[in-house]
Design a protein around this motif. Structure first.
Motif, PDB file in Angstrom:
ATOM      1  N   TRP A   1      17.408  39.911 -58.983  1.00  0.00           N
ATOM      2  CA  TRP A   1      15.930  40.046 -57.620  1.00  0.00           C
ATOM      3  C   TRP A   1      14.806  40.061 -57.835  1.00  0.00           C
ATOM      4  N   GLN A   2      13.786  39.908 -56.665  1.00  0.00           N
ATOM      5  CA  GLN A   2      12.390  39.884 -57.157  1.00  0.00           C
ATOM      6  C   GLN A   2      11.467  40.788 -55.726  1.00  0.00           C
ATOM      7  N   THR A   3      10.898  40.990 -56.298  1.00  0.00           N
ATOM      8  CA  THR A   3       9.963  41.909 -54.842  1.00  0.00           C
ATOM      9  C   THR A   3       9.640  40.854 -53.687  1.00  0.00           C
TER      10      THR A   3
ATOM     11  N   THR B   1      22.151  48.233 -62.234  1.00  0.00           N
ATOM     12  CA  THR B   1      21.015  47.881 -63.561  1.00  0.00           C
ATOM     13  C   THR B   1      20.181  46.818 -62.111  1.00  0.00           C
ATOM     14  N   VAL B   2      19.140  47.231 -62.383  1.00  0.00           N
ATOM     15  CA  VAL B   2      17.798  45.994 -61.765  1.00  0.00           C
ATOM     16  C   VAL B   2      16.641  45.915 -62.944  1.00  0.00           C
ATOM     17  N   GLY B   3      15.910  44.792 -62.153  1.00  0.00           N
ATOM     18  CA  GLY B   3      14.695  45.407 -63.015  1.00  0.00           C
ATOM     19  C   GLY B   3      14.382  44.373 -64.280  1.00  0.00           C
TER      20      GLY B   3
ATOM     21  N   GLY C   1      10.485  31.621 -60.885  1.00  0.00           N
ATOM     22  CA  GLY C   1       9.628  32.175 -62.186  1.00  0.00           C
ATOM     23  C   GLY C   1      10.540  32.411 -63.361  1.00  0.00           C
ATOM     24  N   ASP C   2      11.881  32.792 -63.332  1.00  0.00           N
ATOM     25  CA  ASP C   2      12.623  33.009 -64.199  1.00  0.00           C
ATOM     26  C   ASP C   2      13.297  31.259 -64.355  1.00  0.00           C
ATOM     27  N   ASN C   3      13.759  31.755 -66.010  1.00  0.00           N
ATOM     28  CA  ASN C   3      14.695  30.615 -66.833  1.00  0.00           C
ATOM     29  C   ASN C   3      16.303  31.324 -66.093  1.00  0.00           C
TER      30      ASN C   3
ATOM     31  N   GLY D   1      15.133  35.028 -68.522  1.00  0.00           N
ATOM     32  CA  GLY D   1      13.536  35.752 -68.326  1.00  0.00           C
ATOM     33  C   GLY D   1      12.568  34.563 -67.788  1.00  0.00           C
ATOM     34  N   ARG D   2      11.267  35.919 -68.159  1.00  0.00           N
ATOM     35  CA  ARG D   2      10.232  33.996 -67.312  1.00  0.00           C
ATOM     36  C   ARG D   2      10.266  33.391 -67.809  1.00  0.00           C
ATOM     37  N   ILE D   3       9.790  32.376 -66.684  1.00  0.00           N
ATOM     38  CA  ILE D   3       9.177  30.603 -67.835  1.00  0.00           C
ATOM     39  C   ILE D   3       8.003  30.562 -68.889  1.00  0.00           C
TER      40      ILE D   3
HETATM   41  C1  WT7 Z   1      11.981  39.855 -62.437  1.00  0.00           C
HETATM   42  C2  WT7 Z   1      11.350  40.988 -60.491  1.00  0.00           C
HETATM   43  C3  WT7 Z   1      13.449  43.454 -58.557  1.00  0.00           C
HETATM   44  C4  WT7 Z   1      13.768  44.102 -58.456  1.00  0.00           C
HETATM   45  C5  WT7 Z   1      12.748  45.159 -59.405  1.00  0.00           C
HETATM   46  C6  WT7 Z   1      11.696  44.366 -60.508  1.00  0.00           C
HETATM   47  C7  WT7 Z   1      13.688  40.066 -63.681  1.00  0.00           C
HETATM   48  C8  WT7 Z   1      14.813  41.617 -62.047  1.00  0.00           C
HETATM   49  C9  WT7 Z   1      17.032  41.472 -63.233  1.00  0.00           C
HETATM   50  C10 WT7 Z   1      18.432  41.426 -63.428  1.00  0.00           C
HETATM   51  C11 WT7 Z   1      17.634  39.696 -65.191  1.00  0.00           C
HETATM   52  C12 WT7 Z   1      15.572  40.851 -64.047  1.00  0.00           C
HETATM   53  C13 WT7 Z   1      13.156  38.762 -63.303  1.00  0.00           C
HETATM   54  C14 WT7 Z   1      12.633  39.323 -61.863  1.00  0.00           C
HETATM   55  N1  WT7 Z   1      14.521  40.622 -63.159  1.00  0.00           N
HETATM   56  N2  WT7 Z   1      16.617  41.942 -62.719  1.00  0.00           N
HETATM   57  N3  WT7 Z   1      18.728  41.862 -62.853  1.00  0.00           N
HETATM   58  N4  WT7 Z   1      18.293  40.054 -64.591  1.00  0.00           N
HETATM   59  N5  WT7 Z   1      16.228  39.687 -64.789  1.00  0.00           N
HETATM   60  O1  WT7 Z   1      10.941  43.479 -58.799  1.00  0.00           O
HETATM   61  O2  WT7 Z   1       9.185  43.972 -60.120  1.00  0.00           O
HETATM   62  O3  WT7 Z   1       9.698  42.145 -58.397  1.00  0.00           O
HETATM   63  O4  WT7 Z   1      10.420  41.623 -60.555  1.00  0.00           O
HETATM   64  O5  WT7 Z   1      12.348  41.160 -62.814  1.00  0.00           O
HETATM   65  O6  WT7 Z   1      12.701  38.724 -64.294  1.00  0.00           O
HETATM   66  O7  WT7 Z   1      12.344  37.796 -61.677  1.00  0.00           O
HETATM   67  P1  WT7 Z   1      10.148  42.531 -59.724  1.00  0.00           P
END
Ligand code: WT7
Length: 653
Positions: A422-424, A393-395, A507-509, A522-524
């Motif tokens: 992870w993140q963009t 899972t992701v996102g 930017g995440d907690n 979640g996000r800060i």
């Molecule tokens: C943000 C990044 C990662 C590629 C797709 C999204 C949240 C992402 C998880 C996870 C909890 C997650 C965070 C992160 N996020 N994966 N496994 N558990 N939160 O990329 O659009 O750049 O978003 O998505 O908040 O900072 P993005």
């Protein structure tokens, strides 16, 4: 309990379930124990230059060897300087040279049911031809190519053709508006646009070219538009500007050697919406990105040559860049690619695909999994999913109950789940279980990958202890990290590096538990502060989702005279009526799961939640609605504007 001003976040939800990897999985895995993981992690930590230098030499083709592995630190870090390589070469030519040219690279299925398979040799030929086509339109190193296309093999071909000749691609998800395309094209000074006549979505044709025509009226830097014929809908072609994909390809040679590119040459930009303000063009480079996505794909998916790997993302997002195209292909993997909606022609479409193509690894998003739960298990039960061996899972964070459903109903209790955080900006996966080694806990992304050094701090930049949530930062550079925001050095520094100099601010907690497992909170900006207790959105939401009648939930804070903030939740329900009795029951449920502190003041039932086009819940909009404010800020990334109107008119408790 923490006091109001430290920046710490209370951890209120306890999750004790532990899922060790199945013994047979570990026995066959490349990283089969925590000891193996620790050895790798320590090697990367103790001597990163040796660790990454060895990997880069072994696993990438170098037209010119690099001099230094990593120079500088923090925002100025550079990787493999002095070297020259090419991502497209590493994804195509290298696989053919290794004798894998006849292996399927892409197994593609269109929404109407049409299918195509491209071997690495075939994909290489298409990419070379299209690279020559781009050259014929005067596209060269450093030129930006804007891509707005359906999920067809040609989208991957266009990306790989750009990286082959050093052109910088900017893929824009094909659900964005003309306005959004024009903004991105102008910010990037895009030179060429690639699109298609139309796109199939739930059986209908969306007129992509018409949208692009409007965008190009306001994109003066774009000189040409290449149009793929996909849906055969009627379109207008502008003489002198627009050219058909097939006409260019007919005229192009399939001989196009990859251009040697500096390690730090920009490979692509990808726009991501900040929650406010204009979208940022996240800039990635060549060698570091290449090696990061290649290694993380191996580690996290325990990839083997016989796997049929399916990532259900769209190439318009970083997940598609890193884990449909570049990561898998750098390894020579066989990737399934699907064009359409998960519920067309029926809600069993994904499971039908898994069964027919014998998919072994499935990587999808929590928002999709929640939809599958809502659509009902009967669509799944009629398919043989026994080919699956690993789920991801992701996102977004995944609520533990949703995780358990995924484990049981899709994974038949014997597929490990990798919850990848992870993140963009990070280019590739940063924290994730290693499926043959890590015992997983539902809702936790578990531990950092080799090379990643997370640190969680409070507002005074002091590292917090176990189970005390705070701001998640990354203390050391890693090869896949972003190198900038296109054209906005100042914003790059301010946004990611200025708060805690030398450290990357995510930017995440997050919190880390007693076992060293990470939990993203979640996000800060989304933290809810009730009477001085800082609560994370995901914990309140997960408590709600553990009630059998709750399908999806978003929790936000709204102003409250006494408590500072009160909790408002927006809920879509399943198998129940939206009654006051249900409201009371849900409040009681949260009281039991978390405690009185987390009981929402407002419970609002809704059919759907406002989401970004990539499926993330837009809590910012819900905060405005909960507070009775007009929604402010940018809504261009909102998937369905009508959801907002409906929410505003919905009944409130
Ligand atoms: C943000 C990044 C990662 C590629 C797709 C999204 C949240 C992402 C998880 C996870 C909890 C997650 C965070 C992160 N996020 N994966 N496994 N558990 N939160 O990329 O659009 O750049 O978003 O998505 O908040 O900072 P993005």
């Amino acid at each position: 309990m923490s006091d109001q001003n430290t920046g710490q976040i209370d951890n209120v939800l306890q999750e004790d379930r532990l899922f060790p990897p199945p013994a047979e999985f570990s026995a066959a895995a490349k990283i089969g124990s925590m000891a193996d993981y620790q050895t790798l992690y320590d090697a990367a930590l103790n001597d990163p230059d040796k660790f990454w230098g060895d990997i880069a030499k072994e696993e990438m083709h170098w037209f010119k060897p690099f001099d230094t592995v990593c120079t500088q630190s923090g925002k100025d870090a550079q990787w493999f300087t002095g070297g020259q390589t090419n991502i497209s070469y590493n994804c195509l030519d290298a696989n053919i040279e290794a004798g894998n040219g006849d292996r399927a690279a892409i197994i593609w299925e269109g929404e109407p049911g049409d299918q195509r398979t491209l071997t690495y040799t075939q994909l290489h030929a298409e990419v070379c031809k299209f690279a020559n086509a781009l050259k014929s339109l005067d596209v060269g190193v450093g030129d930006v190519v804007s891509i707005y296309m359906p999920m067809t093999p040609e989208l991957a071909i266009a990306m790989l053709a750009c990286t082959r000749i050093g052109a910088v691609h900017s893929v824009i998800f094909a659900g964005f508006s003309a306005e959004a395309i024009a903004d991105r094209n102008n910010d990037a000074s895009a030179k060429v646009q690639i699109t298609s006549d139309g796109l199939f979505r739930r059986g209908k044709v969306l007129p992509l070219k018409a949208t692009v025509d409007t965008a190009l009226e306001k994109s003066p830097t774009v000189k040409h538009c290449i149009v793929l014929k996909r849906a055969e809908n009627e379109i207008a072609m502008t003489e002198g500007r627009d050219v058909w994909w097939h006409d260019l390809m007919d005229a192009a040679s399939d001989d196009c050697p990859a251009t040697p590119l500096d390690s730090e040459a920009t490979s692509f930009i990808l726009y991501t919406s900040g929650s406010t303000g204009k979208p940022k063009g996240i800039r990635h480079t060549t060698a570091g990105y290449n090696i990061w996505v290649k290694k993380t794909f191996q580690w996290v998916f325990d990839w083997k040559p016989e796997d049929v790997y399916w990532c259900t993302a769209d190439c318009g997002w970083i997940t598609g860049h890193s884990y449909i195209v570049y990561g898998p292909m750098a390894n020579g993997a066989t990737c399934l690619m699907y064009e359409g909606a998960p519920n067309h022609p029926a809600p069993n479409r994904f499971w039908d695909i898994v069964e027919r193509h014998k998919v072994t690894i499935l990587y999808t998003a929590p928002t999709a999994i929640r939809a599958f739960v809502q659509w009902g298990d009967e669509h799944i039960k009629k398919h043989d999913l026994s080919s699956l061996r690993l789920l991801g899972t992701v996102g977004e964070g995944i609520n533990p109950e949703t995780w358990v459903w995924y484990h049981e109903t899709i994974g038949n209790k014997n597929c490990p789940i990798v919850d990848t955080w992870w993140q963009t900006e990070t280019g590739g996966i940063m924290m994730s279980p290693l499926p043959g080694a890590t015992a997983t806990k539902p809702g936790s992304c578990t531990q950092p990958l080799p090379g990643i050094v997370p640190v969680i701090v409070d507002e005074s930049l002091t590292e917090v202890g176990a189970n005390q949530g705070g701001m998640l930062c990354i203390a050391k550079p890693w090869p896949g990290m972003l190198r900038g925001i296109w054209g906005d050095e100042k914003r790059f520094e301010e946004q990611y590096w200025s708060m805690f100099p030398g450290n990357y601010l995510t930017g995440d907690n997050a919190r880390v538990d007693d076992d060293g497992y990470y939990w993203i909170m979640g996000r800060i900006d989304d933290v809810i502060n009730v009477s001085g207790h800082r609560l994370s959105t995901i914990e309140v939401e997960s408590a709600m989702v553990s009630h059998p009648n709750v399908a999806e939930c978003a929790a936000v804070g709204r102003p409250h005279e006494i408590k500072g903030q009160a909790i408002a939740v927006f809920i879509s329900i399943k198998d129940a009526e939206p009654t006051d009795e249900l409201r009371d029951e849900l409040k009681l449920h949260v009281r039991k799961e978390i405690g009185a502190l987390a009981v929402p003041d407002d419970i609002r039932f809704t059919q759907s939640l406002p989401k970004t086009r990539s499926g993330k819940i837009m809590r910012r909009l819900l905060r405005d609605i909960a507070a009775g404010r007009e929604t402010a800020g940018d809504v261009s990334t909102l998937e369905d504007l009508s959801v907002l109107a409906k929410l505003k008119s919905d009944d409130k408790s």
